[in-house]
Design a protein around this motif. Structure first.
Motif, PDB file in Angstrom:
ATOM      1  N   THR A 110      35.458  31.030  20.301  1.00  0.00           N
ATOM      2  CA  THR A 110      34.987  31.253  21.669  1.00  0.00           C
ATOM      3  C   THR A 110      34.659  32.736  21.816  1.00  0.00           C
ATOM      4  O   THR A 110      35.045  33.569  20.979  1.00  0.00           O
ATOM      5  N   SER A 111      33.964  33.067  22.880  1.00  0.00           N
ATOM      6  CA  SER A 111      33.619  34.474  23.099  1.00  0.00           C
ATOM      7  C   SER A 111      34.878  35.330  23.252  1.00  0.00           C
ATOM      8  O   SER A 111      34.933  36.466  22.764  1.00  0.00           O
ATOM      9  N   ARG A 112      35.910  34.782  23.876  1.00  0.00           N
ATOM     10  CA  ARG A 112      37.152  35.518  24.051  1.00  0.00           C
ATOM     11  C   ARG A 112      37.867  35.708  22.706  1.00  0.00           C
ATOM     12  O   ARG A 112      38.393  36.788  22.413  1.00  0.00           O
ATOM     13  N   GLU A 113      37.890  34.662  21.871  1.00  0.00           N
ATOM     14  CA  GLU A 113      38.540  34.755  20.568  1.00  0.00           C
ATOM     15  C   GLU A 113      37.830  35.782  19.694  1.00  0.00           C
ATOM     16  O   GLU A 113      38.468  36.548  18.970  1.00  0.00           O
ATOM     17  N   ARG A 114      36.515  35.812  19.769  1.00  0.00           N
ATOM     18  CA  ARG A 114      35.764  36.796  18.989  1.00  0.00           C
ATOM     19  C   ARG A 114      36.049  38.204  19.507  1.00  0.00           C
ATOM     20  O   ARG A 114      36.184  39.150  18.727  1.00  0.00           O
ATOM     21  N   GLU A 146      47.759  46.485  23.559  1.00  0.00           N
ATOM     22  CA  GLU A 146      46.534  47.278  23.707  1.00  0.00           C
ATOM     23  C   GLU A 146      45.320  46.380  23.915  1.00  0.00           C
ATOM     24  O   GLU A 146      44.426  46.687  24.713  1.00  0.00           O
ATOM     25  N   ILE A 147      45.278  45.268  23.183  1.00  0.00           N
ATOM     26  CA  ILE A 147      44.164  44.329  23.340  1.00  0.00           C
ATOM     27  C   ILE A 147      44.142  43.781  24.766  1.00  0.00           C
ATOM     28  O   ILE A 147      43.087  43.707  25.409  1.00  0.00           O
ATOM     29  N   SER A 162      50.806  37.827  26.433  1.00  0.00           N
ATOM     30  CA  SER A 162      51.116  36.471  25.960  1.00  0.00           C
ATOM     31  C   SER A 162      49.847  35.671  25.722  1.00  0.00           C
ATOM     32  O   SER A 162      49.773  34.845  24.791  1.00  0.00           O
ATOM     33  N   THR A 163      48.823  35.914  26.535  1.00  0.00           N
ATOM     34  CA  THR A 163      47.543  35.216  26.362  1.00  0.00           C
ATOM     35  C   THR A 163      46.834  35.710  25.107  1.00  0.00           C
ATOM     36  O   THR A 163      46.182  34.934  24.403  1.00  0.00           O
ATOM     37  N   GLY A 202      46.392  33.270  17.731  1.00  0.00           N
ATOM     38  CA  GLY A 202      46.797  32.072  16.994  1.00  0.00           C
ATOM     39  C   GLY A 202      45.663  31.092  16.810  1.00  0.00           C
ATOM     40  O   GLY A 202      45.449  30.551  15.706  1.00  0.00           O
ATOM     41  N   ARG A 203      44.903  30.852  17.857  1.00  0.00           N
ATOM     42  CA  ARG A 203      43.772  29.921  17.763  1.00  0.00           C
ATOM     43  C   ARG A 203      42.683  30.462  16.848  1.00  0.00           C
ATOM     44  O   ARG A 203      42.066  29.714  16.080  1.00  0.00           O
TER      45      ARG A 203
END
Length: 222
Positions: A158-162, A176-177, A186-187, A193-194
């Motif tokens: 996903t765009s967020r995972e990238r 930091e991320i 936590s998110t 992980g995904r």
């Protein structure tokens, strides 16, 4: 209990590592090897949780031994030992599949902490050291992976995972991320992980190597 295999060609160093690790209630040293060939044999026989692997050894060095352990599909994770924190072999070890590295003169608490972190499935690579490794060596390493976007696994992100992968590759911690992309720590962990699952990677160390080899990030990027 976390089981550990010690691999180093210097018996006195192995003795010191054993004394520190066996003194912990949750860690047990299950074997010792003096070179990479012995490490392969004992890893196969003992299936330790963590292989504490020296780099420079006779017969077979730690880089090749790490590569073969990972390629075999072993559940054992490799924690590489190096003399200097900017040793040119460190990145090669991470590329080979190591889950992190420690300096040989690390404090006992750092050694124990590194073993526990790797056994838990994370990477024992401090963000600051990751940055220095990237800055110092990645520009001089051959790019072995496919160019950006051509690996089908990348398209599954996903765009967020990238986005998280890019930040991770710059050596940033989960905190930091989260601060940079405005999500909870936590998110971030969930996205990491995904992302690792989709890319078929074992930990953050492999994700950093993947990102650079596939052109998702490049040396000098902000």
């Amino acid at each position: 209990m976390v089981s550990v295999l010690l691999v180093d060609d210097q018996p006195m160093l192995r003795l010191g590592f054993r004394a520190v690790l066996d003194g912990q209630p949750d860690i047990e040293v299950v074997g010792e090897a003096g070179n990479g060939v012995e490490a392969l044999t004992l890893t196969s026989a003992l299936a330790p949780d963590v292989v504490l692997m020296d780099v420079r050894m006779p017969v077979m060095d730690g880089i090749e031994a790490t590569r073969r352990i990972v390629a075999s599909g072993s559940r054992s994770r490799v924690l590489v030992l190096t003399t200097f924190d900017l040793d040119e072999y460190v990145f090669a070890a991470l590329r080979a599949g190591a889950s992190g590295f420690l300096i040989k003169d690390a404090l006992p608490a750092e050694l124990v902490g590194g073993v526990r972190v790797v056994a838990a499935g994370d990477a024992a690579v401090a963000p600051g050291v990751t940055r220095r490794l990237i800055e110092t060596f990645v520009e001089h390493l051959p790019v072995a992976g496919a160019p950006n976007g051509t690996d089908p696994r990348i398209a599954e992100l996903t765009s967020r995972e990238r986005e998280v992968l890019v930040e991770l590759a710059h050596g940033r911690s989960n905190r930091e991320i989260g601060e940079r992309v405005f999500i909870a720590e936590s998110t971030v962990k969930v996205h990491v992980g995904r992302m690792l699952t989709k890319l078929g990677l074992r930990d953050r160390a492999q994700a950093i190597v993947f990102a650079y080899e596939h052109g998702i990030v490049r040396p000098g990027d902000a």
